[in-house]
Design an enzyme around this catalytic site. Structure first.
Site: not given
Ligand code: IDP
Ligand code: MG
Length: 151
Positions: A11, A51, A59, A87, A93, A104, A114, A117, A128
């Site tokens: 990212k 997304y 968010f 993963r 996350t 991470r 973080n 992706h 995707e």
């Molecule tokens: P992932 O990237 O581990 O698959 P997802 O739940 O798919 O996690 O969320 C996508 C992205 O959205 C996360 O990587 C993170 O950057 C952001 N995100 C997810 N939950 C939150 C949150 O509660 N606050 C802020 N950003 C979030």
């Molecule tokens: Mg995800």
């Protein structure tokens, strides 16, 4: 398990912090094969599509704003069980909950920055990958697969 292809994004925070080499290096050292890779900046439309599952969440707007804020590096990564394996390498996350040794946990502090992706299922990967790459951009690594992956 089977040979799978997954989408990995370094990212904009990873590009900005100069961590692309570290992240790509970990993927390569695990033995996964890069079959497509490019530096690009996403527009809002493509970001919202990528997304889409998070639309409506608090968010979401910030996430789209961030992912479009600067260049990212997109990769198509191939290997045995590559979706789950990547993963694992990426970690949970929230970097505070990510397993030690994961990208991470090692390199990030907060959920909103973080770094990486990774597709969360084979179906997500398929969806995707089509957002980021034309099928013609995938390069065959069949020869390397045969040499480096064995049950
Ligand atoms: P992932 O990237 O581990 O698959 P997802 O739940 O798919 O996690 O969320 C996508 C992205 O959205 C996360 O990587 C993170 O950057 C952001 N995100 C997810 N939950 C939150 C949150 O509660 N606050 C802020 N950003 C979030
Ligand atoms: Mg995800």
């Amino acid at each position: 398990m089977a040979i799978e292809t997954t989408l990995i994004l370094c990212k904009p925070d990873a590009v900005s912090r100069g961590l692309v080499g570290d992240i790509v290096g970990r993927i390569e050292r695990r033995g996964y094969l890069i079959v497509a890779m490019k530096l690009m900046q996403l527009d809002g439309e493509r970001a919202r599509k990528h997304y889409g599952e998070h639309e409506g969440k608090p968010f979401f707007a910030g996430l789209v704003e961030f992912i479009t804020s600067g260049p990212l590096v997109a990769l198509a990564v191939e290997g045995e069980g590559a979706v789950e394996g990547c993963r694992q390498m990426i970690g949970a996350t929230d970097p505070l909950k990510a397993a030690p040794g994961s990208i991470r946990a090692d390199l990030a502090q907060t959920i909103g920055r973080n770094l990486v992706h990774g597709s969360d299922s084979i179906a997500s990967a398929k969806r995707e990958l089509a957002i980021f790459f034309d099928p013609s951009e995938h390069v065959s690594r069949k020869h390397d697969l045969e040499r480096w992956i064995k049950e």
